[in-house]
Every structure is written in C-alpha cells, then in structure tokens.
Scaffold this active site. Structure first.
Site, PDB file in Angstrom:
ATOM      1  N   LYS B  29       8.278   8.520   2.075  1.00  0.00           N
ATOM      2  CA  LYS B  29       9.012   7.262   1.911  1.00  0.00           C
ATOM      3  C   LYS B  29      10.477   7.501   2.265  1.00  0.00           C
ATOM      4  O   LYS B  29      11.031   8.566   1.939  1.00  0.00           O
ATOM      5  CB  LYS B  29       8.868   6.832   0.446  1.00  0.00           C
ATOM      6  N   SER B 106       7.263  -0.614  -3.955  1.00  0.00           N
ATOM      7  CA  SER B 106       8.114  -0.469  -2.802  1.00  0.00           C
ATOM      8  C   SER B 106       7.670   0.662  -1.868  1.00  0.00           C
ATOM      9  O   SER B 106       8.180   0.759  -0.759  1.00  0.00           O
ATOM     10  CB  SER B 106       9.555  -0.192  -3.260  1.00  0.00           C
ATOM     11  N   SER B 130       5.998   1.168  -8.149  1.00  0.00           N
ATOM     12  CA  SER B 130       6.077   1.268  -6.688  1.00  0.00           C
ATOM     13  C   SER B 130       5.088   2.215  -6.048  1.00  0.00           C
ATOM     14  O   SER B 130       4.939   2.209  -4.821  1.00  0.00           O
ATOM     15  CB  SER B 130       7.503   1.646  -6.268  1.00  0.00           C
TER      16      SER B 130
END
Lengths: 387, 387
Positions: B29, B106, B130
């Site tokens: 990420k 996320s 997330s």
C-alpha cells in the site's frame, strides 16, 4: 505563478466588425459560457460534469457584438470560492504589478491577463469582492455593477442574491468604452455633486494604505463640489461582514450542494471547509444576518442619494505574499471581507480606481454610488484620470 | 475501475533468495516506504511534499528478507481516510469478485491486486477497518494484528493509537506463511478451546449476510470444543462506534493538521469534511469517548481470555455499488463502522475469512482473540479451510 489562461484551453472568437469596441481584445473568466468550450469553473470535477455550452454567455455575446475579440478563458478560484487567486488545481496567475504576491481573486486570471497586457479588457464576476479585490491588487480599473443590472445568463452562479458580472481595464478610456457597452448606457460628462469619505473603512485599512490613497482622494475632493467625512456602517463593518459571511456561504452551499453530494468533488481543503461550515449554519444566524442585510441596504440608500458618491479603500492592504499557510490566509480573507461585504449585502455599484501604491504594490480607491448610477462612477474615474 | 497500482509508478525489489517466502510476490500500500520511491499516501499534495525515503518500511523489509519480491505499490484512499476504496485522484481499483462494486478501503489496491492474482500477498494498514473491509468485499484472507505488535517504522501514520499494518492472501496456506514471517511466530497446530458468537454483531448485519455466513459458522462450531452466543458490546455497538468515530478523526486531524494548514491540500469533499468536523470536536465528547474506549477494552479482555475466539460478520453487507452519492456513502460508512470500531478501540487481533457470498458478492467472517493471540486466529483460518 502560472499563465492567467485556463490550462489546455485555446479560444478565439472574432468580434463583429465595426462596433464600438472594434480593435479591442478580451478574455472571459472561466465561469462564463463560451459556445463550444466547457465552462470549467476552476475545478476539474465541475468541468467534468458540465455539458459543453452551445451559446455564449450574455456578457460574452455583448462584447463580441460590440466588436471586441475573445482571445482566452481565464483562471478563477475554484467555483469562485476564493478572494486571493490561488487555485490548487490550475495555479496562481502572475500579478505583474507585485510579483511573488497573489493577484487577488476569484477573477484572478482576468485581472492578471489585463495587467500583463495580454488583452485590453476582461470579464470577471464579483459576489464577495472577486472583481474589486484583484483590481486593487493588480492596479486596474474594475467594476462591480449594480446587483441585478446585467443579464447573467450563461454565467455560473455562486450566491445569486450577491452575484454580479464585472470587468477590468488598464486605463479609464478603455474602461469607459467597455462600460458603455455592458451597462448599455452612454458615459456622459457629469461628475458627482457630493462625496462622502467613509471614515470607518479608511480607519480599518492599514495606515500605510490609507495614507497612500490620500493624493488620489485629494484630487477627488477637488473634482466634486462638496465633500464630508462619515461612518459608512454605523452597525460596524464587522457586523456587516459577519452577516455577509453568513449569508453568502449558505447560498453558495445551496447552489453547489446537489453537485457536491452527487460527485464528492475534489477541493482545496480551505474551500471544502467553507462549504462544510456553511452547511452547519444555524437558522438563527441566518435570520440575524438577513436583518443586518436589510439594515445595511437602508443605510446605503440613505447615504447615497443620486449624485452622491462614497470613497473608501478597495482593500485594507495591497496584495499579500503568495503561498501563505491557511491560518494566515484566514485572517487575510476576514480582513478583506470587512471592506467588501457591503457589495453583496446592498448591491450598490462600485468602481475600483488604480493610482496608488504601498511598498510598490498597487492599492485601489473605491467609489460607490446609488443603485443604477454605475455610469456616474465610470464618468468619475475618467475625470479623475484627467485631473 | 482502474488498475490497483499507483499510477505512473513502477517498483521491483527482489526478495532475498532462499527465505520462507521465496517465490512469492507482494505489493505494498502506498503508505509504506519503499526506498527510492515517494510514499504517495493516495493524495497528490501529500506525495509532493514528501522526501523520497532512503529505507524500506519495517514490514516491507521483513517480507523482502523472507524472500518475497516486491512488485508494486498500490492505491490507497487519500491519506488512509476512507473505507470504500474510491480515490478521487487515482481511481477506484477493480473488485474482481464484484465488478461495478467498490473494493473496500483504504487498502483498496492491495486487496484488489491480490484478488486479481497480480501478486500473492500485499501489505495494507488498518486503523478503522482498512484491511478487514476490503478483505470482506474482495473475498480474501486479511488480518488486523494486535495493536502495537508490529514495528510500524516507515508506515505513514493516521491515528497512532489505532494504526496497524496488516496483509491479504487468497488462500489460508499463503496467509499462514506470510503471517509467520510478519508475526515472527510459528503458526502451530492448536485450535481454540471456546467460541463466542457475537449476537449483536450478527443482529446488526443485513439478514442475508448473517444467513450467508451460517455454513462457515457451522464448520467453525464443529472445529471448536465449546461455543456460546453472547453480546459483544453491552454498551451498544452504536456506543462503541460513536466513541471510535470521535477519537480516530481527532487523532487523524492532529496527525495531518500541520500539513493541511501549511499546504491547504486538495481532498475529495468527503475527506475534507471529516477533517473539518474532527477539528470542531468538543473536549467533552473526547472525554466521553475515552471512557467508552476503556470500557470496551475491559469488555473484550473479559470476553476473550487466551484460547477463546469470537466470531462476527466482518462487514454488515457485501461491497456496495461504486460511484454512489455522498449521503448514501455516509450511511454505508456509518454502518460499516458499527462492526469495525472495536478494532481501533480495543486493539485485539482480527482475521477476516472468505467463503461466503450474498448475491454473488463475497462477505467475510471475522474471528477475534486475546491481544497477542494473532497466530491462534491464523491457525483457525487454516483449520477451517481444511474442514
């Protein structure tokens, strides 16, 4: 500091031959429709969801019909929500009169383009100061006409009860030619009978700004038979400002809410914050602000009978530095609003006149008149330039 | 629907030969530092102000040292402030298990990349759900480890008292291999002694979701010697959710405030709004929320002694449609938070297990355990896959 023109956009529409503005070029703030070009509004997510207009905005068509040639669309603060001219998506147009400083907004590119000599005149909009402030910061003539006087068809709205279309020029003669066309009224020879000097507005301005405007003010005093000093806002400029900073954002939120809720668009944080706070305004505040607006309208009607003009600093200081942090910007915006709020509240016409500087940076002198007496202000600007 | 990878970024770092993860590929990420690449954080104005890191984040280095090869950086919701995986700047990564629906966020790109088979595992972060939410929506194994267990050096913070680093995999065996490395603990053969089924969490989920999870829950019941039904949050999941939705945004505002005030960055409206509202949180609300957090910690400590696990739906429903308007998103986010808030509040480890669908879209079953008992959950996921 970037070009004043909307990135990636190339526009050219010839004016009708032989009109009163023949030979002039103009640019239009990216809130005005130009047939065949998306009206971008200074925000990529606004631009994206908009159909390409098939007709020019009324003001664009009026200038073309009068013979001026459209040569560009100009950068605006995001959906006109800004007063400094810093657009996080499209950049900050150069202020050639004060490099490294903001041009003022939201009609930032329109002011920058005229100040740089890239065109002769340009269209802007003024809801809360968006023509007056860049005119002051860039050293230009600029007008916020009487609210409701111009046809705003094809101009992107923000807060309709305060929205106006205005324009810029470098010299009074060009300013008068363009004004005659857009006001649809000849600019005659008469000057005002009486001048009111707004002591509260001069008192709020930085001392250096008030002082810098004195020579211009002295010439104005000699031009007008009578003058006197008087408070403009007995309730306090701070009261008027608070009312307008309540009413205008709430109206802007009403305008943009359907789009915001549907598309969750991108904004600079400060712009989004303004909308969020507007969405949370209590009804009681709105009610109070509406009463203040009515009081302000009564006051200016009383102060400005036909033939009388009022003089005040357009902004409390010249253009601030570009790229300041948000808390500094907040304070600057609030101070600017103190001298601009009356425009949206009461809708009187106002012309900002260049000719003074503070530390080399321009500062404008503003003249107000009775509603509908826009031409008298343009006339006074012409006379003052010759005085 | 776009690629799960950060636009314009190409990353390739070979893993150390011969480690336990040799032959595996992973993505990180865009909140994790990768030496030589800007950590973008899903926001152009965050990316722009950041120096290029000279060292890998701890978790990236751990996977490389264990032999996995880093092949990409993945899209995240803006500065990790989002739960659905729609990034207005970089796009919405494809959810291959539910096209036309969001991937969850996320850690959107990390989940999407693994779900699409573009890599074997990926690093995400989980502050308010997330990792758990995209694991549920994309049909993956995903873990939110015990808060404080992993070294978060080189991972962009959001709300440090809730931040964790997690990971995804398509199958339990890969999930266990990666978990052993990042937990620095072997995944042994033991299964839990007791299972608690959280009746309030199942009751809050859509009936179709609760029903879809029953076969998986039945297999789990057969795996564990004892099970019972019990309320997870006697104070109300709504009370826990309100507390976390007070604490986490205020902490995020503290994290991002210096940047926001200095740079006035661009955000999707909904992201900016969250920060604005956080900045206005009264101290009294914060004080109340801190008491609820303490109460929730006590409750989960009591409910989850060593050897006990708790089962609940990871999300109350499968992935919602992409591109919904903001008021709809607000309701969806609030509902998701009802089943996620305990993670940030109490910091217990949680694994989301795939294997159920509603209308063809995946939905995850979550297992919680005592703080530090992360490996027990991974072990249970392995056993359940084989059951």
């Amino acid at each position: 500091m970037t070009s004043p023109f909307v990135p990636g956009t190339s526009v050219h529409v010839e004016g009708r031959p032989g009109g009163p503005l023949a030979g002039l070029t103009f640019a239009a703030k990216d809130l005005f429709d130009v047939a065949g070009h998306v009206t971008g509004g200074g925000n990529p997510d606004w631009a994206r969801q908009n159909p390409v207009p098939s007709r020019h905005a009324w003001a664009v068509q009026a200038l073309l019909d009068a013979g001026a040639t459209l040569t560009a669309k100009t950068i605006t603060d995001e959906v006109s929500l800004g007063i400094l001219g810093e657009n996080a998506f499209e950049g900050t147009p150069l202020n050639p009169a004060a490099p490294g400083h903001v041009p003022g907004g939201s009609s930032s590119g329109s002011a920058s383009a005229v100040a740089q000599g890239l065109c002769d005149t340009s269209l802007g909009t003024d809801t809360g100061g968006s023509v007056r402030v860049p005119a002051s910061f860039c050293g230009l003539y600029g007008i916020r006409p009487t609210h409701g006087r111009l046809d705003l068809t094809g101009m992107m709205p923000q807060a309709p009860s305060s929205d106006t279309a205005g324009w810029f020029a470098r010299d009074a003669a060009t300013f008068a030619r363009v004004s005659a066309v857009l006001l649809q009224e000849a600019i005659g020879p008469a000057v005002p009978d009486r001048l009111v000097i707004a002591t509260d507005a001069f008192g709020f301005a930085d001392p250096a700004t008030a002082e810098a405007l004195e020579p211009l003010l002295d010439r104005l005093k000699r031009l007008v038979p009578e003058w006197r000093e008087e408070v403009m806002a007995p309730q306090g400029l701070s009261t008027w400002s608070r009312a307008q900073r309540t009413l205008q954002p709430v109206e802007a939120w009403q305008t943009f809410r359907p789009w915001v809720e549907r598309d969750n668009p991108r904004f600079a944080f400060g712009v989004a914050r303004g909308l969020v706070l507007a969405s949370m305004t209590p009804e009681s505040e709105l009610g109070w602000a509406a009463l203040v607006r009515r009081e302000a309208r009564g006051r200016l009607r009383h102060l400005l009978p036909p033939g009388t003009i009022l003089a005040m600093p357009t902004t409390p200081f010249p253009a601030p530095k570009a790229g300041l942090p948000l808390p500094d910007l907040d304070g600057i915006r609030a101070a600017i609003n103190m001298l601009c709020a009356h425009g949206g509240l009461a809708g009187h016409p106002q012309v900002s006149i260049p000719g003074a500087t503070v530390d080399g940076r321009p500062i404008g002198l503003s003249l107000l008149a009775a509603r509908g007496a826009d031409a008298l202000l343009v006339r006074t600007a012409l006379a003052l330039e010759k005085s």
